[in-house]
Design a protein around this motif. Sequence first.
Motif, short mmCIF file in Angstrom:
data_model
loop_
_atom_site.label_atom_id
_atom_site.label_comp_id
_atom_site.label_asym_id
_atom_site.label_seq_id
_atom_site.Cartn_x
_atom_site.Cartn_y
_atom_site.Cartn_z
N UNK A 187 -13.65 6.96 -60.92
CA UNK A 187 -12.46 7.81 -60.78
C UNK A 187 -12.66 8.96 -59.81
N UNK A 188 -13.86 9.10 -59.23
CA UNK A 188 -14.11 10.19 -58.30
C UNK A 188 -13.82 9.73 -56.87
N UNK A 189 -13.07 10.51 -56.12
CA UNK A 189 -12.81 10.13 -54.72
C UNK A 189 -14.03 10.39 -53.84
N UNK A 190 -14.18 9.57 -52.81
CA UNK A 190 -15.24 9.81 -51.83
C UNK A 190 -14.76 9.35 -50.47
N UNK A 191 -15.36 9.93 -49.46
CA UNK A 191 -15.00 9.59 -48.09
C UNK A 191 -16.24 9.06 -47.40
N UNK A 192 -16.25 7.81 -47.06
CA UNK A 192 -17.36 7.16 -46.37
C UNK A 192 -18.66 7.29 -47.15
N UNK A 193 -18.59 7.22 -48.45
CA UNK A 193 -19.79 7.28 -49.27
C UNK A 193 -20.28 8.68 -49.55
N UNK B 38 -11.48 21.73 -52.10
CA UNK B 38 -10.12 21.30 -52.39
C UNK B 38 -9.54 20.56 -51.19
N UNK B 39 -8.75 19.55 -51.44
CA UNK B 39 -8.13 18.78 -50.36
C UNK B 39 -6.90 19.48 -49.80
N UNK B 40 -6.41 20.48 -50.48
CA UNK B 40 -5.22 21.20 -50.04
C UNK B 40 -5.63 22.34 -49.11
#
Length: 134
Positions: free
Chosen positions: A43-49, A55-57
């Motif tokens: 359930x955790x987001x990741x970007x390219x591993x 924060x994404x905002x």
Amino acid sequence: MFADIAVQHWAFAVYVVGAICICLTMIGLAALLGGRAYGRAKNKPFESGVDSVGNARLRFSAKFYLVAMFFVIFDVEALYLFAWSVSVRESGWVGFIEATIFISLLLVGLIYLWRIGALDWAPKKRVLTDKKPD
């Protein structure tokens, strides 16, 4: 009347039905054959591993939106000029004069934006004075 429309557009109807069937098949196969692993890490987001940090905002400066608007304005200008260049022989001198007026107006707008500082990213430089108190 409906029969005439159905006869004329049967290929489009077959295309739409085929596209819907393909979409439903792909969604159904993914639901049936897809993995069902559950856990905290899933359930955790990741970007390219790489785990995300912060924060994404993010808050963007208004300059980004101004540049985007300027890009759209001058991109539409290029679109109009492309359409004019395709029909330059048919439009003759009248079309050439109209295109020249159009380019001149956009150039005046660009000069105005440049003069008011709308295209400057950095704040204005301060002039340091070396005046010594008397």
